[in-house]
Scaffold this motif. Structure first.
Motif, PDB file in Angstrom:
ATOM      1  N   MET A   1       4.819   9.057  -8.635  1.00 48.07           N
ATOM      2  CA  MET A   1       3.833   9.892  -9.313  1.00 48.07           C
ATOM      3  C   MET A   1       2.684   8.992  -9.747  1.00 48.07           C
ATOM      4  N   VAL A   2       1.440   9.423  -9.468  1.00 42.73           N
ATOM      5  CA  VAL A   2       0.251   8.647  -9.807  1.00 42.73           C
ATOM      6  C   VAL A   2      -0.375   9.249 -11.059  1.00 42.73           C
ATOM      7  N   MET A   3      -0.617   8.395 -12.055  1.00 43.89           N
ATOM      8  CA  MET A   3      -1.116   8.869 -13.343  1.00 43.89           C
ATOM      9  C   MET A   3      -2.334   8.065 -13.776  1.00 43.89           C
ATOM     10  N   GLU A   4      -2.991   8.578 -14.784  1.00 47.43           N
ATOM     11  CA  GLU A   4      -4.105   7.887 -15.429  1.00 47.43           C
ATOM     12  C   GLU A   4      -3.612   6.552 -16.010  1.00 47.43           C
ATOM     13  N   TYR A   5      -4.371   5.490 -15.805  1.00 46.86           N
ATOM     14  CA  TYR A   5      -4.021   4.179 -16.357  1.00 46.86           C
ATOM     15  C   TYR A   5      -4.677   4.014 -17.724  1.00 46.86           C
ATOM     16  N   VAL A   6      -3.861   3.762 -18.736  1.00 40.00           N
ATOM     17  CA  VAL A   6      -4.350   3.556 -20.106  1.00 40.00           C
ATOM     18  C   VAL A   6      -4.232   2.073 -20.425  1.00 40.00           C
ATOM     19  N   ASP A   7      -5.365   1.427 -20.557  1.00 36.75           N
ATOM     20  CA  ASP A   7      -5.396  -0.019 -20.808  1.00 36.75           C
ATOM     21  C   ASP A   7      -5.320  -0.263 -22.317  1.00 36.75           C
ATOM     22  N   GLY A   8      -4.115  -0.397 -22.825  1.00 40.13           N
ATOM     23  CA  GLY A   8      -3.945  -0.614 -24.260  1.00 40.13           C
ATOM     24  C   GLY A   8      -2.477  -0.560 -24.641  1.00 40.13           C
TER      25      GLY A   8
ATOM     26  N   LEU B   1       0.854  -1.180   0.000  1.00 36.91           N
ATOM     27  CA  LEU B   1       0.000   0.000   0.000  1.00 36.91           C
ATOM     28  C   LEU B   1       0.891   1.232   0.000  1.00 36.91           C
ATOM     29  N   LEU B   2       1.035   1.843  -1.163  1.00 34.35           N
ATOM     30  CA  LEU B   2       1.910   3.004  -1.339  1.00 34.35           C
ATOM     31  C   LEU B   2       1.177   4.265  -0.899  1.00 34.35           C
ATOM     32  N   GLY B   3       1.836   5.060  -0.047  1.00 34.58           N
ATOM     33  CA  GLY B   3       1.238   6.306   0.415  1.00 34.58           C
ATOM     34  C   GLY B   3      -0.073   6.108   1.139  1.00 34.58           C
ATOM     35  N   GLU B   4      -0.274   4.905   1.702  1.00 32.90           N
ATOM     36  CA  GLU B   4      -1.491   4.558   2.437  1.00 32.90           C
ATOM     37  C   GLU B   4      -2.740   4.703   1.570  1.00 32.90           C
ATOM     38  N   ARG B   5      -2.557   4.602   0.236  1.00 26.24           N
ATOM     39  CA  ARG B   5      -3.722   4.796  -0.641  1.00 26.24           C
ATOM     40  C   ARG B   5      -3.692   3.926  -1.897  1.00 26.24           C
ATOM     41  N   TYR B   6      -2.495   3.664  -2.466  1.00 28.40           N
ATOM     42  CA  TYR B   6      -2.405   2.997  -3.768  1.00 28.40           C
ATOM     43  C   TYR B   6      -1.837   1.585  -3.589  1.00 28.40           C
ATOM     44  N   ARG B   7      -2.700   0.567  -3.779  1.00 28.60           N
ATOM     45  CA  ARG B   7      -2.294  -0.818  -3.582  1.00 28.60           C
ATOM     46  C   ARG B   7      -1.719  -1.367  -4.887  1.00 28.60           C
ATOM     47  N   ILE B   8      -0.449  -1.810  -4.837  1.00 27.99           N
ATOM     48  CA  ILE B   8       0.248  -2.307  -6.020  1.00 27.99           C
ATOM     49  C   ILE B   8      -0.378  -3.628  -6.472  1.00 27.99           C
TER      50      ILE B   8
ATOM     51  N   GLY C   1      14.834   3.094 -17.539  1.00 26.33           N
ATOM     52  CA  GLY C   1      16.143   3.494 -17.039  1.00 26.33           C
ATOM     53  C   GLY C   1      16.062   4.409 -15.845  1.00 26.33           C
ATOM     54  N   MET C   2      14.949   5.144 -15.720  1.00 30.34           N
ATOM     55  CA  MET C   2      14.815   6.097 -14.624  1.00 30.34           C
ATOM     56  C   MET C   2      13.830   5.619 -13.562  1.00 30.34           C
ATOM     57  N   ALA C   3      12.748   4.972 -14.003  1.00 29.80           N
ATOM     58  CA  ALA C   3      11.692   4.603 -13.057  1.00 29.80           C
ATOM     59  C   ALA C   3      11.011   3.319 -13.504  1.00 29.80           C
ATOM     60  N   ASN C   4      10.316   2.701 -12.561  1.00 30.23           N
ATOM     61  CA  ASN C   4       9.476   1.541 -12.852  1.00 30.23           C
ATOM     62  C   ASN C   4       8.012   1.951 -12.740  1.00 30.23           C
ATOM     63  N   VAL C   5       7.172   1.345 -13.574  1.00 30.91           N
ATOM     64  CA  VAL C   5       5.757   1.700 -13.603  1.00 30.91           C
ATOM     65  C   VAL C   5       4.927   0.501 -13.163  1.00 30.91           C
ATOM     66  N   TYR C   6       3.978   0.755 -12.258  1.00 32.08           N
ATOM     67  CA  TYR C   6       3.162  -0.312 -11.688  1.00 32.08           C
ATOM     68  C   TYR C   6       1.673  -0.013 -11.904  1.00 32.08           C
ATOM     69  N   LEU C   7       0.905  -1.084 -12.015  1.00 30.42           N
ATOM     70  CA  LEU C   7      -0.551  -0.980 -11.992  1.00 30.42           C
ATOM     71  C   LEU C   7      -0.983  -1.038 -10.532  1.00 30.42           C
ATOM     72  N   ALA C   8      -1.815  -0.088 -10.121  1.00 30.96           N
ATOM     73  CA  ALA C   8      -2.243  -0.031  -8.725  1.00 30.96           C
ATOM     74  C   ALA C   8      -3.724   0.315  -8.661  1.00 30.96           C
ATOM     75  N   GLU C   9      -4.292   0.125  -7.459  1.00 30.16           N
ATOM     76  CA  GLU C   9      -5.687   0.489  -7.232  1.00 30.16           C
ATOM     77  C   GLU C   9      -5.750   1.601  -6.206  1.00 30.16           C
ATOM     78  N   ASP C  10      -6.442   2.676  -6.572  1.00 28.37           N
ATOM     79  CA  ASP C  10      -6.708   3.760  -5.631  1.00 28.37           C
ATOM     80  C   ASP C  10      -7.843   3.290  -4.718  1.00 28.37           C
TER      81      ASP C  10
ATOM     82  N   ARG D   1     -10.444   2.980  -8.252  1.00 28.19           N
ATOM     83  CA  ARG D   1     -10.149   2.944  -9.681  1.00 28.19           C
ATOM     84  C   ARG D   1      -8.700   2.518  -9.880  1.00 28.19           C
ATOM     85  N   LYS D   2      -8.405   1.985 -11.059  1.00 30.21           N
ATOM     86  CA  LYS D   2      -7.048   1.585 -11.387  1.00 30.21           C
ATOM     87  C   LYS D   2      -6.247   2.805 -11.830  1.00 30.21           C
TER      88      LYS D   2
END
Length: 671
Positions: free
Chosen positions: A87-94, A7-14, A22-31, A36-37
């Motif tokens: 950083m939390v962003m919009e999830y684009v399923d595609g 649970l990242l930031g007590e809100r986003y469950r990985i 090379g700079m960051a890793n991107v994860y799918l999470a649930e708010d 919402r994803k």
């Protein structure tokens, strides 16, 4: 790597890993609050202590948060969790656009333009905010299941007024899509992004990039030195007008490229028009700056003969020859006339040269006057040697009323000393009525709206009633009150009367699994009437075409009616979830002003730290929550909007909001 379930930031469950960079890793999470994803980008552990990487990460978050556009991935939240920057962003399923091209090439040209229009619209907004992406490529462009485009990764984007833009010897971005000036480490401008857009358009049409090589250096050299390979040599069905859009966007000299992304979009949208069928090949005005020696036809340089010993002996002395020359001139009766003319010519050249050097304008740098008062800005600009020209008032939620938003040209550019500069001053943040611009010229209306703070998006369509470049309709009705700085207005602009094609029959394309928008575009393009029926489907995704009548492959006359069935998705039970949206205003009240008497007695145990902002507590009552328990407890330093879901299977709910110990909202929530 972050473990699943964390649970990242007590809100986003990985939930899962989406990608590693090379700079960051991107994860799918649930708010877990908004249910919402989301996509969460987390700075890699081995880079957490590198200031340069942290600055780039923050720059991406800032650039993305400032750009609100349907074709740009939205940024929802930024924070740290036990030292992890995320950083939390919009999830684009595609897929990304690179994968989409690889799976679907060759693409239909109308599909190419549909995709490219969305990309150009997003880049136009970024450029309007003076943000250059600098790494536009299909891998940074996402596509959802409905075919909607989303530009991501503003990690190396830089605002035009930042000094780092002018740094040389710094090659950024991906070499297959990089402009010649970027490969040389030169100045990166909006035209650099337009070059990358031209390469993306080339790849959408052909399925491949124009240049490949064994090393990045070899590819970069090709971008700088070799012409873009001809698309029409590979595929004669591609109109010359469409290839010309690619050629102009990818001109070696930035001056030959489109001035703006809007200009490129307008040219692209008309590239399939029949009246442009005989368009000549685009030729740049400035070339490649590789001048070559030109040998005139019939000219042959004389062969140089070697002097002989006898020639040397008989060759007259140079001083003697010079003396004989002037004796011959002076002996001529016209010598004094030649002398006067020559003297006058020398004096004229000297006067012209001196006057030219004295009149040459001196270049001065435009200082940054952002967020200071109008009078202070005027003094600063006049001290730099500039005059104050037009003062434009514009709405702003970020800049205080009477303070300067910016200048035209922008800070950091150079201009002639004594020239007038446009000053853009904030008129404050308030609701204004949208003006009626229907029937007006697009360019005048767009300037008017932009000066009020609106973002303007252009869409073109044919019209038999409205003159070319005049506005057919506007997305927000006149008279509606909105905040300009938070509003995008789409203007539908006339392309004039459509030239009727000679062909009167159409062989129907298979529209199965097309989106409704794509089916409508196809019908409009081929002069067909579309009848739309909707029905539930467990097999076809919501919004996509299930079937069509007549069937694909049938030849019909233009003007015929084609009936399609569009999926409403699977039939679901009645939704019992109600979402309540509201805004809590930030007032900045001193939370301890009523406790001054307590402080005198030494009792400060109940005081709250006002530096944290306004204290907001939210209570909700629904099937899953009790009004006696706090649902959310937080501090805010700006106006903040909330969307709270209520589960109301068993009756009504209630919402109560407390700000700084005072109830500001208390109301029932019903189905």
């Amino acid at each position: 790597m972050i473990d699943k379930g964390y649970l990242l930031g007590e809100r986003y469950r990985i939930i899962d890993t989406l990608g590693e960079g090379g700079m960051a890793n991107v994860y799918l999470a649930e708010d877990i609050i908004l249910q919402r994803k989301v996509a969460v980008k987390i700075l890699r552990l081995d880079l957490q202590n590198e200031p340069q990487t942290q600055a780039r990460f923050k720059r991406e978050a800032l650039a993305t948060s400032e750009l609100s556009h349907p074709n740009i991935v939205s940024a929802f939240d930024v924070g740290t969790d036990h030292g992890l920057h995320y950083m939390v962003m919009e999830y684009v399923d595609g897929p990304d656009l690179k994968e989409y091209i690889r799976q679907n090439a060759p693409l239909d040209l109308h599909e190419v333009i549909r995709i490219m229009d969305q990309i150009l619209s997003a880049v136009a907004l970024a450029h309007k905010h003076n943000v250059i992406h600098r790494d536009l490529k299909p891998q940074n462009i996402l596509m959802d299941k409905r075919g909607n485009i989303k530009i991501a990764d503003f990690g190396i984007a830089v605002a035009l007024n930042q000094s780092s833009v002018t740094q040389t010897n710094s090659v950024m971005g991906s070499v297959h899509y990089m402009s010649p000036e970027q490969t040389r480490g030169g100045l990166v401008t909006k035209q650099s992004d337009i070059y990358s857009l031209g390469i993306i358009l080339y790849e959408l049409i052909t399925g491949t990039v124009p240049f490949n090589g064994d090393t990045p250096v070899s590819i970069a050299l090709k971008h700088a030195q070799e012409p873009i390979p001809s698309i029409r040599k590979k595929d004669h069905s591609v109109p010359q007008a469409l290839e010309n859009v690619v050629l102009k966007a990818t001109a070696k000299d930035p001056r030959d490229r489109y001035a703006t992304a809007q200009a490129m979009q307008a040219d692209l949208d008309s590239s399939l028009d029949p009246e442009r069928a005989d368009e000549p090949v685009f030729v740049p005005n400035h070339g490649n700056n590789n001048d070559k020696t030109i040998v005139l036809p019939g000219f042959k340089a004389p062969e140089k003969e070697q002097p002989t010993e006898s020639d040397e002996e008989t060759k007259p002395d140079k001083k003697e020859k010079k003396k004989d020359f002037w004796q011959n001139v002076k002996s001529h009766k016209w010598w004094w006339i030649f002398s006067i003319i020559a003297t006058g010519l020398i004096i004229f050249i000297m006067i012209f040269a001196l006057s030219g050097s004295n009149n040459k304008p001196h270049q001065v740098h435009i200082p940054d006057v952002t967020n200071i008062t109008e009078k202070s800005a005027e003094k600063k600009l006049e001290a730099a040697g500039l005059q104050i020209g037009k003062v434009v008032k514009r709405q702003s939620d970020d800049i205080k009323k009477g303070h300067v938003i910016g200048t035209k040209p922008a800070a950091g550019n150079s201009m002639d000393q004594g020239k007038a500069i446009i000053l853009i001053v904030s008129s404050g943040s308030s609701m204004v009525k949208v003006p009626n611009v229907v029937g007006d010229n697009y360019y005048e209306a767009a300037e008017k709206l932009e000066n009020q703070g609106f973002d303007v998006v252009r869409e073109d369509q044919y019209s038999n009633k409205v003159a070319r470049d005049n506005i057919i309709s506007q997305s927000i009705a006149a008279g509606v009150e909105v905040k300009p700085t938070q509003t995008t207005i789409t203007l539908v602009v006339s392309r004039g009367k459509q030239v009727k094609p000679k062909i009167n029959t159409v062989t129907l394309k298979d529209l199965h699994n097309y989106s409704l928008k794509s089916a409508q575009d196809y019908a409009k393009e081929h002069g067909l009437t579309l009848q739309i029926n909707q029905e539930y489907s467990d097999e076809v995704e919501k919004g996509l075409v299930i079937s069509m009548q007549p069937e694909a492959g049938t030849k019909v006359e233009r003007g015929s009616t084609v009936t399609i069935k569009v999926s409403r998705g699977p039939k679901e039970e009645k939704d019992t979830t109600i979402t309540k949206t509201f805004t809590v205003n930030y007032i900045g009240t001193d939370l301890n002003k009523d406790d001054k008497s307590d402080s005198k007695s030494g009792d400060a145990s109940n005081k709250e730290d006002s530096s944290k902002g306004d204290h907001v507590q939210i209570y909700i009552k629904d099937d899953d929550h009790s009004l006696s328990n706090i649902y959310r407890d937080l501090y805010i330093k700006r106006d903040m909007s909330f969307s709270i879901p209520f589960s109301l299977k068993n009756g009504n709910g209630q919402l109560r909001v407390v700000r700084n110990r005072e109830t500001v909202l208390n109301e029932k929530v019903t189905k």
